[in-house]
Design a protein around this motif. Structure first.
Motif, PDB file in Angstrom:
ATOM      1  N   PRO A  98       0.803  -1.235   0.000  1.00  0.00           N
ATOM      2  CA  PRO A  98       0.000   0.000   0.000  1.00  0.00           C
ATOM      3  C   PRO A  98       0.829   1.275   0.000  1.00  0.00           C
ATOM      4  N   MET A  99       1.852   1.351   0.849  1.00  0.00           N
ATOM      5  CA  MET A  99       2.657   2.571   0.937  1.00  0.00           C
ATOM      6  C   MET A  99       3.260   2.937  -0.418  1.00  0.00           C
ATOM      7  N   TYR A 100       3.758   1.930  -1.114  1.00  0.00           N
ATOM      8  CA  TYR A 100       4.432   2.197  -2.391  1.00  0.00           C
ATOM      9  C   TYR A 100       3.440   2.351  -3.541  1.00  0.00           C
ATOM     10  N   TYR A 101       2.274   1.769  -3.422  1.00  0.00           N
ATOM     11  CA  TYR A 101       1.236   2.040  -4.418  1.00  0.00           C
ATOM     12  C   TYR A 101       0.812   3.510  -4.344  1.00  0.00           C
ATOM     13  N   PHE A 102       0.651   4.021  -3.120  1.00  0.00           N
ATOM     14  CA  PHE A 102       0.320   5.441  -2.973  1.00  0.00           C
ATOM     15  C   PHE A 102       1.459   6.316  -3.483  1.00  0.00           C
ATOM     16  N   LEU A 103       2.692   5.890  -3.237  1.00  0.00           N
ATOM     17  CA  LEU A 103       3.845   6.636  -3.734  1.00  0.00           C
ATOM     18  C   LEU A 103       3.858   6.653  -5.265  1.00  0.00           C
ATOM     19  N   SER A 104       3.453   5.537  -5.885  1.00  0.00           N
ATOM     20  CA  SER A 104       3.360   5.496  -7.350  1.00  0.00           C
ATOM     21  C   SER A 104       2.319   6.487  -7.850  1.00  0.00           C
ATOM     22  N   MET A 105       1.179   6.551  -7.159  1.00  0.00           N
ATOM     23  CA  MET A 105       0.143   7.528  -7.528  1.00  0.00           C
ATOM     24  C   MET A 105       0.682   8.949  -7.425  1.00  0.00           C
ATOM     25  N   LEU A 106       1.445   9.208  -6.368  1.00  0.00           N
ATOM     26  CA  LEU A 106       2.029  10.537  -6.184  1.00  0.00           C
ATOM     27  C   LEU A 106       2.998  10.866  -7.313  1.00  0.00           C
ATOM     28  N   ALA A 107       3.803   9.882  -7.725  1.00  0.00           N
ATOM     29  CA  ALA A 107       4.771  10.108  -8.799  1.00  0.00           C
ATOM     30  C   ALA A 107       4.068  10.410 -10.119  1.00  0.00           C
ATOM     31  N   VAL A 108       3.011   9.668 -10.437  1.00  0.00           N
ATOM     32  CA  VAL A 108       2.259   9.919 -11.682  1.00  0.00           C
ATOM     33  C   VAL A 108       1.634  11.313 -11.644  1.00  0.00           C
ATOM     34  N   THR A 109       1.056  11.672 -10.507  1.00  0.00           N
ATOM     35  CA  THR A 109       0.459  13.008 -10.354  1.00  0.00           C
ATOM     36  C   THR A 109       1.491  14.097 -10.560  1.00  0.00           C
ATOM     37  N   ASP A 110       2.673  13.920  -9.987  1.00  0.00           N
ATOM     38  CA  ASP A 110       3.735  14.915 -10.141  1.00  0.00           C
ATOM     39  C   ASP A 110       4.195  15.037 -11.589  1.00  0.00           C
ATOM     40  N   LEU A 111       4.258  13.918 -12.287  1.00  0.00           N
ATOM     41  CA  LEU A 111       4.666  13.956 -13.694  1.00  0.00           C
ATOM     42  C   LEU A 111       3.671  14.755 -14.536  1.00  0.00           C
ATOM     43  N   VAL A 112       2.389  14.517 -14.322  1.00  0.00           N
ATOM     44  CA  VAL A 112       1.374  15.250 -15.087  1.00  0.00           C
ATOM     45  C   VAL A 112       1.368  16.728 -14.701  1.00  0.00           C
ATOM     46  N   LEU A 113       1.517  17.013 -13.406  1.00  0.00           N
ATOM     47  CA  LEU A 113       1.490  18.395 -12.938  1.00  0.00           C
ATOM     48  C   LEU A 113       2.615  19.220 -13.548  1.00  0.00           C
ATOM     49  N   THR A 114       3.831  18.695 -13.527  1.00  0.00           N
ATOM     50  CA  THR A 114       4.955  19.450 -14.088  1.00  0.00           C
ATOM     51  C   THR A 114       4.836  19.592 -15.596  1.00  0.00           C
ATOM     52  N   THR A 115       4.348  18.551 -16.259  1.00  0.00           N
ATOM     53  CA  THR A 115       4.223  18.605 -17.718  1.00  0.00           C
ATOM     54  C   THR A 115       3.100  19.543 -18.149  1.00  0.00           C
ATOM     55  N   SER A 116       2.159  19.813 -17.255  1.00  0.00           N
ATOM     56  CA  SER A 116       1.085  20.757 -17.572  1.00  0.00           C
ATOM     57  C   SER A 116       1.581  22.199 -17.637  1.00  0.00           C
ATOM     58  N   THR A 117       2.680  22.503 -16.971  1.00  0.00           N
ATOM     59  CA  THR A 117       3.126  23.896 -16.875  1.00  0.00           C
ATOM     60  C   THR A 117       4.501  24.156 -17.479  1.00  0.00           C
ATOM     61  N   LEU A 118       5.466  23.279 -17.213  1.00  0.00           N
ATOM     62  CA  LEU A 118       6.856  23.594 -17.550  1.00  0.00           C
ATOM     63  C   LEU A 118       7.162  23.673 -19.038  1.00  0.00           C
ATOM     64  N   PRO A 119       6.677  22.755 -19.890  1.00  0.00           N
ATOM     65  CA  PRO A 119       7.024  22.900 -21.313  1.00  0.00           C
ATOM     66  C   PRO A 119       6.617  24.249 -21.896  1.00  0.00           C
ATOM     67  N   LYS A 120       5.419  24.716 -21.580  1.00  0.00           N
ATOM     68  CA  LYS A 120       4.989  26.014 -22.095  1.00  0.00           C
ATOM     69  C   LYS A 120       5.817  27.136 -21.492  1.00  0.00           C
ATOM     70  N   SER A 121       6.124  27.046 -20.205  1.00  0.00           N
ATOM     71  CA  SER A 121       6.944  28.079 -19.568  1.00  0.00           C
ATOM     72  C   SER A 121       8.316  28.155 -20.222  1.00  0.00           C
ATOM     73  N   LEU A 122       8.923  27.009 -20.474  1.00  0.00           N
ATOM     74  CA  LEU A 122      10.251  26.996 -21.096  1.00  0.00           C
ATOM     75  C   LEU A 122      10.200  27.508 -22.531  1.00  0.00           C
ATOM     76  N   SER A 123       9.103  27.261 -23.249  1.00  0.00           N
ATOM     77  CA  SER A 123       8.991  27.793 -24.607  1.00  0.00           C
ATOM     78  C   SER A 123       8.903  29.311 -24.595  1.00  0.00           C
ATOM     79  N   ILE A 124       8.321  29.868 -23.533  1.00  0.00           N
ATOM     80  CA  ILE A 124       8.295  31.330 -23.386  1.00  0.00           C
ATOM     81  C   ILE A 124       9.692  31.849 -23.088  1.00  0.00           C
ATOM     82  N   PHE A 125      10.379  31.210 -22.161  1.00  0.00           N
ATOM     83  CA  PHE A 125      11.714  31.660 -21.757  1.00  0.00           C
ATOM     84  C   PHE A 125      12.723  31.552 -22.894  1.00  0.00           C
ATOM     85  N   TRP A 126      12.636  30.486 -23.684  1.00  0.00           N
ATOM     86  CA  TRP A 126      13.651  30.226 -24.705  1.00  0.00           C
ATOM     87  C   TRP A 126      13.298  30.788 -26.082  1.00  0.00           C
TER      88      TRP A 126
END
Length: 333
Positions: A78-106
């Protein structure tokens, strides 16, 4: 109503702004203009370096966590299944914002489609809400592991129950956040199409509407205080009981060992909620704070947890740390 005064102050300084005499002809533009970090445009390339570094750490770190948990049968719990959910959430969260932000900066790629803006808004807040829910589930996991007899842990947190909790967190995030972009999209936008952010933040977009947006503002406050606020209360109650159980143990070594099993989760909680609290306080009470500081704090809130979470679990969880070392040693040989 929530305000971002800086958002309104920039209108007369920027070439994309519309004068008051033209606002009647300017309604629901086909695109918005994202400014990145207003006032620090000359430093965008330099600012992109830590942003890009944290994004790479978040992507590699969370994928590594998922890979280790998948490949190591002893981590299928259970502990690591929840950790997997957290990792997937973090991946989607960062990908929702950072690529567009970097395209603005660069590349100075500032335009974003009207519909894409609200889609991005939905993904950002949906996965922030889901991350908060997962942290509550992880607090429940630690509560059962520490406060209940050890033999009951596997009988209470069974795989079907963990799956149901994960599904509930997903559905709650999707349904609770859905009204935010739906309400925001219905307002007429006739002041300007300029968003003084590197992505479509709810408050910044609302400040462009030429209508009474109190319904959207109040619902946003409801989500923050009643939904995520409830999550904080549940986590606090869980850890109150956990700490009581820890301090009731007979020896110092037993207390330290037991506390070590939940220390990673505590650090992750602090990394998520403290930047969020600072971001909220600066927007509501920091009226004399420079606008670029508001933007930087908000970006840190959305980027720091996904980058820090895998590092925290690498450092604080010996099972993951050991499996990671084995992986590197195997690759080295």
């Amino acid at each position: 109503m929530q305000e971002t005064p800086f958002c309104l102050r920039v209108e007369h300084l920027l070439p994309y702004s519309m004068s008051d005499s033209n606002t009647t002809a300017f309604k629901n533009p086909s695109t918005f203009i994202l400014l990145g970090i207003p006032g620090l445009e000359a430093a965008h390339v330099w600012i992109s370096i830590p942003f890009c570094t944290m994004y790479i750490i978040a992507i590699l770190g969370n994928f590594t966590i998922l890979f280790i948990i998948k490949m190591e049968p002893s981590l299928h719990g259970p502990m690591y299944y929840f950790l997997s959910m957290l990792a997937v959430t973090d991946l989607v969260l960062t990908t929702s914002t950072l690529p567009k932000s970097l395209s603005i900066f660069w590349f100075n790629s500032r335009e974003i489609d009207f519909s894409a803006c609200f889609t991005q808004m939905y993904f950002i807040y949906c996965f922030l809400e889901m991350e908060s829910g997962i942290l509550v589930a992880m607090a429940l996991d630690r509560y059962v592991a520490i406060c209940d007899p050890p033999l009951r842990y596997s009988t209470i947190l069974t795989n079907p129950l963990v799956a149901k909790i994960g599904l509930a967190v997903l559905l709650r995030g999707c349904m609770v956040i859905l009204p935010i972009p739906i309400l925001a999209r219905q307002w007429p936008y006739c002041r300007t199409n300029i968003i003084p952010q590197p992505y479509c933040m709810h408050i910044a977009v609302l400040n462009l509407a030429c209508a009474d947006t109190r319904v959207s503002s109040y619902y946003g406050l409801f989500v923050v205080f009643c939904v995520m606020g409830l999550d904080v209360i549940l986590i606090a109650v869980s850890y109150t009981q956990i700490l009581r159980a820890i301090f009731s143990l007979p020896t110092k070594d037993a207390r330290l060992k037991t506390f070590g099993t939940c220390s990673s989760h505590l650090f992750v909680i602090l990394a998520f909620y403290i930047p969020g609290l600072l971001s909220s306080l600066t927007y509501r009470f920091g009226h004399n704070v420079p606008g670029h500081f508001h933007v930087l704090i908000t970006n840190v809130y959305h980027l720091m947890p996904p980058a820090l979470n895998p590092i925290i679990y690498w450092v604080r969880t010996k099972e993951i740390r050991g499996r990671l070392l084995q992986l590197f040693i195997h690759e080295g040989t």
